[in-house]
Design a protein around this motif. Structure first.
Motif, PDB file in Angstrom:
ATOM      1  N   ASP A  46       0.800  -1.236   0.000  1.00 61.24           N
ATOM      2  CA  ASP A  46       0.000   0.000   0.000  1.00 61.24           C
ATOM      3  C   ASP A  46       0.828   1.281   0.000  1.00 61.24           C
ATOM      4  O   ASP A  46       0.464   2.261   0.667  1.00 61.24           O
ATOM      5  CB  ASP A  46      -0.948  -0.002   1.198  1.00 61.24           C
ATOM      6  N   VAL A  47       1.903   1.300  -0.755  1.00 66.07           N
ATOM      7  CA  VAL A  47       2.727   2.503  -0.834  1.00 66.07           C
ATOM      8  C   VAL A  47       1.958   3.721  -1.363  1.00 66.07           C
ATOM      9  O   VAL A  47       2.066   4.816  -0.802  1.00 66.07           O
ATOM     10  CB  VAL A  47       3.986   2.245  -1.681  1.00 66.07           C
ATOM     11  N   PRO A  48       1.168   3.604  -2.440  1.00 66.36           N
ATOM     12  CA  PRO A  48       0.523   4.814  -2.978  1.00 66.36           C
ATOM     13  C   PRO A  48      -0.350   5.545  -1.948  1.00 66.36           C
ATOM     14  O   PRO A  48      -0.288   6.775  -1.844  1.00 66.36           O
ATOM     15  CB  PRO A  48      -0.296   4.280  -4.154  1.00 66.36           C
ATOM     16  N   TYR A  49      -1.141   4.802  -1.197  1.00 66.24           N
ATOM     17  CA  TYR A  49      -2.004   5.462  -0.208  1.00 66.24           C
ATOM     18  C   TYR A  49      -1.183   5.963   0.972  1.00 66.24           C
ATOM     19  O   TYR A  49      -1.496   6.992   1.563  1.00 66.24           O
ATOM     20  CB  TYR A  49      -3.101   4.506   0.267  1.00 66.24           C
ATOM     21  N   ARG A  50      -0.120   5.251   1.298  1.00 58.72           N
ATOM     22  CA  ARG A  50       0.781   5.720   2.365  1.00 58.72           C
ATOM     23  C   ARG A  50       1.365   7.081   2.017  1.00 58.72           C
ATOM     24  O   ARG A  50       1.363   8.000   2.846  1.00 58.72           O
ATOM     25  CB  ARG A  50       1.904   4.704   2.576  1.00 58.72           C
ATOM     26  N   VAL A  51       1.869   7.242   0.800  1.00 61.47           N
ATOM     27  CA  VAL A  51       2.496   8.519   0.451  1.00 61.47           C
ATOM     28  C   VAL A  51       1.452   9.607   0.204  1.00 61.47           C
ATOM     29  O   VAL A  51       1.769  10.792   0.279  1.00 61.47           O
ATOM     30  CB  VAL A  51       3.450   8.377  -0.755  1.00 61.47           C
ATOM     31  N   LYS A  52       0.210   9.211  -0.062  1.00 62.04           N
ATOM     32  CA  LYS A  52      -0.857  10.198  -0.156  1.00 62.04           C
ATOM     33  C   LYS A  52      -1.126  10.804   1.219  1.00 62.04           C
ATOM     34  O   LYS A  52      -1.304  12.013   1.361  1.00 62.04           O
ATOM     35  CB  LYS A  52      -2.138   9.555  -0.695  1.00 62.04           C
ATOM     36  N   ASN A  53      -1.157   9.944   2.247  1.00 63.93           N
ATOM     37  CA  ASN A  53      -1.470  10.410   3.594  1.00 63.93           C
ATOM     38  C   ASN A  53      -0.329  11.216   4.210  1.00 63.93           C
ATOM     39  O   ASN A  53      -0.572  12.191   4.932  1.00 63.93           O
ATOM     40  CB  ASN A  53      -1.797   9.225   4.502  1.00 63.93           C
ATOM     41  N   ALA A  54       0.890  10.804   3.950  1.00 63.10           N
ATOM     42  CA  ALA A  54       2.060  11.508   4.505  1.00 63.10           C
ATOM     43  C   ALA A  54       3.223  11.259   3.551  1.00 63.10           C
ATOM     44  O   ALA A  54       3.858  10.202   3.606  1.00 63.10           O
ATOM     45  CB  ALA A  54       2.386  11.011   5.910  1.00 63.10           C
ATOM     46  N   TRP A  55       3.506  12.224   2.693  1.00 62.44           N
ATOM     47  CA  TRP A  55       4.455  12.001   1.614  1.00 62.44           C
ATOM     48  C   TRP A  55       5.855  11.716   2.147  1.00 62.44           C
ATOM     49  O   TRP A  55       6.368  12.421   3.021  1.00 62.44           O
ATOM     50  CB  TRP A  55       4.507  13.192   0.669  1.00 62.44           C
ATOM     51  N   VAL A  56       6.455  10.682   1.611  1.00 65.58           N
ATOM     52  CA  VAL A  56       7.868  10.375   1.824  1.00 65.58           C
ATOM     53  C   VAL A  56       8.419   9.892   0.494  1.00 65.58           C
ATOM     54  O   VAL A  56       7.672   9.433  -0.376  1.00 65.58           O
ATOM     55  CB  VAL A  56       8.085   9.293   2.898  1.00 65.58           C
ATOM     56  N   ASP A  57       9.716   9.990   0.341  1.00 59.95           N
ATOM     57  CA  ASP A  57      10.368   9.558  -0.888  1.00 59.95           C
ATOM     58  C   ASP A  57      10.858   8.125  -0.704  1.00 59.95           C
ATOM     59  O   ASP A  57      11.924   7.883  -0.132  1.00 59.95           O
ATOM     60  CB  ASP A  57      11.536  10.484  -1.219  1.00 59.95           C
ATOM     61  N   VAL A  58      10.077   7.161  -1.188  1.00 67.30           N
ATOM     62  CA  VAL A  58      10.429   5.756  -0.988  1.00 67.30           C
ATOM     63  C   VAL A  58      11.544   5.302  -1.919  1.00 67.30           C
ATOM     64  O   VAL A  58      11.978   4.145  -1.843  1.00 67.30           O
ATOM     65  CB  VAL A  58       9.193   4.841  -1.148  1.00 67.30           C
ATOM     66  N   THR A  59      12.030   6.184  -2.791  1.00 64.88           N
ATOM     67  CA  THR A  59      13.210   5.833  -3.584  1.00 64.88           C
ATOM     68  C   THR A  59      14.473   5.879  -2.718  1.00 64.88           C
ATOM     69  O   THR A  59      15.534   5.453  -3.151  1.00 64.88           O
ATOM     70  CB  THR A  59      13.392   6.774  -4.789  1.00 64.88           C
ATOM     71  N   LYS A  60      14.326   6.396  -1.498  1.00 64.33           N
ATOM     72  CA  LYS A  60      15.414   6.473  -0.520  1.00 64.33           C
ATOM     73  C   LYS A  60      14.958   5.817   0.777  1.00 64.33           C
ATOM     74  O   LYS A  60      13.787   5.461   0.926  1.00 64.33           O
ATOM     75  CB  LYS A  60      15.794   7.937  -0.269  1.00 64.33           C
ATOM     76  N   ALA A  61      15.855   5.674   1.724  1.00 55.72           N
ATOM     77  CA  ALA A  61      15.500   5.096   3.018  1.00 55.72           C
ATOM     78  C   ALA A  61      14.500   6.000   3.737  1.00 55.72           C
ATOM     79  O   ALA A  61      14.625   7.232   3.709  1.00 55.72           O
ATOM     80  CB  ALA A  61      16.744   4.909   3.873  1.00 55.72           C
ATOM     81  N   THR A  62      13.492   5.405   4.350  1.00 54.73           N
ATOM     82  CA  THR A  62      12.501   6.150   5.117  1.00 54.73           C
ATOM     83  C   THR A  62      12.495   5.642   6.553  1.00 54.73           C
ATOM     84  O   THR A  62      12.790   4.471   6.820  1.00 54.73           O
ATOM     85  CB  THR A  62      11.094   5.990   4.518  1.00 54.73           C
ATOM     86  N   GLU A  63      12.123   6.521   7.480  1.00 55.76           N
ATOM     87  CA  GLU A  63      12.116   6.127   8.886  1.00 55.76           C
ATOM     88  C   GLU A  63      10.912   5.261   9.225  1.00 55.76           C
ATOM     89  O   GLU A  63      10.985   4.348  10.039  1.00 55.76           O
ATOM     90  CB  GLU A  63      12.134   7.372   9.782  1.00 55.76           C
ATOM     91  N   GLY A  64       9.789   5.548   8.612  1.00 50.65           N
ATOM     92  CA  GLY A  64       8.580   4.801   8.916  1.00 50.65           C
ATOM     93  C   GLY A  64       8.187   3.884   7.782  1.00 50.65           C
ATOM     94  O   GLY A  64       8.898   3.719   6.782  1.00 50.65           O
ATOM     95  N   GLY A  65       7.014   3.287   7.922  1.00 46.80           N
ATOM     96  CA  GLY A  65       6.483   2.436   6.870  1.00 46.80           C
ATOM     97  C   GLY A  65       7.211   1.112   6.769  1.00 46.80           C
ATOM     98  O   GLY A  65       8.153   0.816   7.507  1.00 46.80           O
ATOM     99  N   ASP A  66       6.775   0.316   5.812  1.00 47.98           N
ATOM    100  CA  ASP A  66       7.288  -1.037   5.642  1.00 47.98           C
ATOM    101  C   ASP A  66       8.088  -1.211   4.360  1.00 47.98           C
ATOM    102  O   ASP A  66       8.715  -2.250   4.161  1.00 47.98           O
ATOM    103  CB  ASP A  66       6.125  -2.036   5.604  1.00 47.98           C
ATOM    104  N   PHE A  67       8.057  -0.193   3.470  1.00 44.34           N
ATOM    105  CA  PHE A  67       8.678  -0.323   2.155  1.00 44.34           C
ATOM    106  C   PHE A  67       9.494   0.911   1.823  1.00 44.34           C
ATOM    107  O   PHE A  67       9.044   2.042   2.015  1.00 44.34           O
ATOM    108  CB  PHE A  67       7.606  -0.508   1.077  1.00 44.34           C
ATOM    109  N   ASP A  68      10.687   0.715   1.342  1.00 49.72           N
ATOM    110  CA  ASP A  68      11.459   1.733   0.630  1.00 49.72           C
ATOM    111  C   ASP A  68      12.502   1.002  -0.206  1.00 49.72           C
ATOM    112  O   ASP A  68      12.672  -0.220  -0.075  1.00 49.72           O
ATOM    113  CB  ASP A  68      12.093   2.767   1.580  1.00 49.72           C
ATOM    114  N   TYR A  69      13.180   1.720  -1.072  1.00 50.84           N
ATOM    115  CA  TYR A  69      14.099   1.074  -2.009  1.00 50.84           C
ATOM    116  C   TYR A  69      15.214   0.298  -1.310  1.00 50.84           C
ATOM    117  O   TYR A  69      15.445  -0.878  -1.645  1.00 50.84           O
ATOM    118  CB  TYR A  69      14.685   2.103  -2.976  1.00 50.84           C
ATOM    119  N   PRO A  70      15.934   0.890  -0.338  1.00 54.72           N
ATOM    120  CA  PRO A  70      17.026   0.119   0.283  1.00 54.72           C
ATOM    121  C   PRO A  70      16.543  -1.166   0.946  1.00 54.72           C
ATOM    122  O   PRO A  70      17.202  -2.209   0.835  1.00 54.72           O
ATOM    123  CB  PRO A  70      17.607   1.094   1.308  1.00 54.72           C
TER     124      PRO A  70
END
Length: 404
Positions: A51-75
């Motif tokens: 559910d990345v699309p709805y996650r970034v809609k609610n609170a935008w983060v750049d998942v192409t880089k490491a993120t502090e929260g959530g379950d998915f990012d590129y690294p």
């Protein structure tokens, strides 16, 4: 967040508590061997629902880089070997029969395209199994898309064509409420007793255009009607087994799994603890009842409601499922219908702080592989679970559509 699971905002507040509980309760730990890591890195891994699309809609983060929260990012995806996460284009049930549902779906597709535009060396849209395989060879993570809730179609087959053109390759017919296509497993109102007249037409049209039918979330009657009408295999993109969660209709019972197997389809196991064990479901029911009791006693304006769930967790710790219990679901599907009919649909970024011990984010796939090795699955069978089964169904759906 989709309304059925804890909010991620609670995670930081309870992290210290959870660590203490882990020590006290002798929580299992999981570590992947070099062999498991090697298999994860060398194999195409398809996750049917993230559910990345709805996650970034609610609170935008750049998942192409490491993120502090959530379950998915590129690294973390690279570390786990995840290279084909289906991006969920999730539209809330409340928007059914409204132009906003279609608008939101297009905006969420835009967000997936934006991820690719920011990092074309890391991600690419995938519209076919051949795209997936070519991008895997290049070391690029494929982002196929599935629409969670058919509400954005609004009964118009022109919308089906438009979403297919934009890359939607499966549609979950309904979500938490009955819509204009299908009854929902969560909704006591069974206005269609399965599929609507349009829903029955839609099954044929999705077969003909080459979009996989996803029966996660629909009622049992709707499931059986889909199975009767479809000319190609179907998927459950993020469902687990009712055998382990009695009374939870959102999961599939044994007879449904057998029917899915006869159809040639695939059930993709959801990792959320409420999908995996009955104890997690009972905890959720207890939380709801306690909240209702507080409202009855003190009213909707009670200040105790603000941090109610976090405080409830302190008194009644959440019963996280484990990797081993997820593997029990996989084992049971294999026992019922064979290795060809099970896959992975984690629901990462969609089930909040309810993920199993050992499978907390997309970096955890080597743990899953290790668990399968420990249960004496061969590498060939592990590859079927990780991607082969879903890619087979997707290919069959494509081939049928090419002739119609």
């Amino acid at each position: 967040m989709k309304g059925f699971f804890p909010l991620k905002s609670c995670a930081l507040a309870i992290s210290t508590l959870l660590c203490a509980q882990a020590v006290a309760a002798d929580v299992p730990t999981y570590a992947a061997s070099e062999k498991a890591v090697k298999i994860a890195q060398e194999t195409i891994i398809v996750d049917g629902h993230i559910d990345v699309p709805y996650r970034v809609k609610n609170a935008w983060v750049d998942v192409t880089k490491a993120t502090e929260g959530g379950d998915f990012d590129y690294p973390r995806a690279v570390k786990g070997g995840l290279n084909v996460p289906f991006m969920s284009i999730y539209v809330p049930a409340s928007l059914d029969n409204s132009p906003e549902s279609t608008q939101l779906a297009h905006l969420l597709i835009d967000s997936v395209e934006a991820i690719v535009a920011r990092a074309p060396d890391k991600f690419a849209i995938a519209k076919s199994p051949s795209d997936v395989k070519a991008q895997f060879e290049k070391g690029i993570i494929s982002l196929p898309m599935g629409m969670e809730n058919g509400s954005p179609l609004q009964g118009d087959l022109a919308n089906l064509e438009a979403f297919h053109e934009r890359g939607i390759r499966y549609i979950t017919l309904a979500h938490s409420q009955s819509n204009h296509i299908s009854d929902s497993s969560y909704d006591l109102r069974r206005q269609w007793n399965g599929l609507s007249p349009f829903g029955k037409t839609l099954v044929t049209e999705m077969n003909n255009i080459g979009i996989m039918l996803d029966i996660s979330h629909v009622s049992d009657d709707a499931f059986y009607q889909v199975i009767e009408l479809t000319k190609v295999p179907v998927i459950a993109s993020h469902s687990s087994l009712r055998r382990f969660t009695p009374g939870f209709e959102r999961n599939m019972n044994d007879e449904m799994v057998k029917a899915l197997g006869d159809n040639g389809g695939v059930i993709m196991i959801n990792f959320g603890s409420s999908f995996v064990t009955k104890e997690a479901g009972k905890w959720r029911t207890g939380l709801t009842q306690a909240r209702k009791a507080l409202i009855a006693a003190e009213g909707e304006d009670s200040p105790k409601l603000e941090d109610f769930e976090a405080n409830y967790r302190k008194e009644v710790p959440y019963p996280y499922s484990t990797l081993d219990e997820v593997l029990d679901h996989i084992d049971h599907v294999v026992e019922l219908v064979g290795i060809e009919h099970v896959g992975i649909g984690s629901d990462y970024d969609g089930v909040g702080d309810s993920l199993p011990i050992g499978l907390k984010d997309v970096a955890s796939f080597p743990n899953l592989v290790q668990g399968l090795l420990d249960r004496e699955y061969s590498r060939a069978d592990i590859e079927k679970i990780l991607s082969g089964n879903l890619l087979r169904v997707w290919t069959q759906v494509e081939e049928y559509a090419s002739k119609h």
